[in-house]
Design an enzyme around this catalytic site. Sequence first.
Site, mmCIF file in Angstrom:
data_model
loop_
_atom_site.group_PDB
_atom_site.id
_atom_site.type_symbol
_atom_site.label_atom_id
_atom_site.label_comp_id
_atom_site.label_asym_id
_atom_site.label_seq_id
_atom_site.Cartn_x
_atom_site.Cartn_y
_atom_site.Cartn_z
ATOM 1 N N GLY A 47 -53.344 45.441 -94.598
ATOM 2 C CA GLY A 47 -52.917 46.839 -94.503
ATOM 3 C C GLY A 47 -51.862 47.191 -95.537
ATOM 4 C CB CYS A 48 -48.698 45.550 -96.474
ATOM 5 S SG CYS A 48 -47.921 45.702 -94.846
ATOM 6 C CB THR A 49 -52.873 44.433 -99.811
ATOM 7 O OG1 THR A 49 -52.094 43.236 -99.625
ATOM 8 C CG2 THR A 49 -53.561 44.396 -101.164
ATOM 9 C CB ALA A 52 -48.919 48.103 -102.039
#
Length: 158
Positions: A47-49, A52
Amino acid sequence: MTEQRLSPGDKAPDFTLPDSEGNDVKLSDFRGKSVVVYFYPNAGTPGCTKQACDFRDSLAQLNDAGYQVLGISPDKPAKLAKFVEAEGLTFPLLSDTEKTVLKAYSAFGEKKNYGKVYEGVIRSTFVVDAEGKIAVAQYNVRATGHVAKLLRDLDLAS
């Protein structure tokens, strides 16, 4: 204890945090510019990738409209450096290992997942205006589709 959530018009809590290269970045250095400050739980997770990379892919559009982007997580600078390199990120990622900035923005606190209650990073995004005030405060945002929604909210969607 949960901090009071920030709202548009509130003064943005100032901070100084190290980036992925260990250089200090201060919010006050961006006075006169608008800054998108987003908080995410863990560099390198799916999710963070996604989030970003969405910011990376929309960065020119945001920069052209006068917005800088800063990502903040509790990860150490070395982990952030690997994330920046792996994903070709072109905006600063800042390390808040003590979670002081996360807490100041109420982006750390009680979360629920599958019925379990725990403390963690609340995925949140703020737009800080040129005077250092909160223009947009979004809590519990989704990793996928969030940047597109933010662009629409800022009237930047193409």
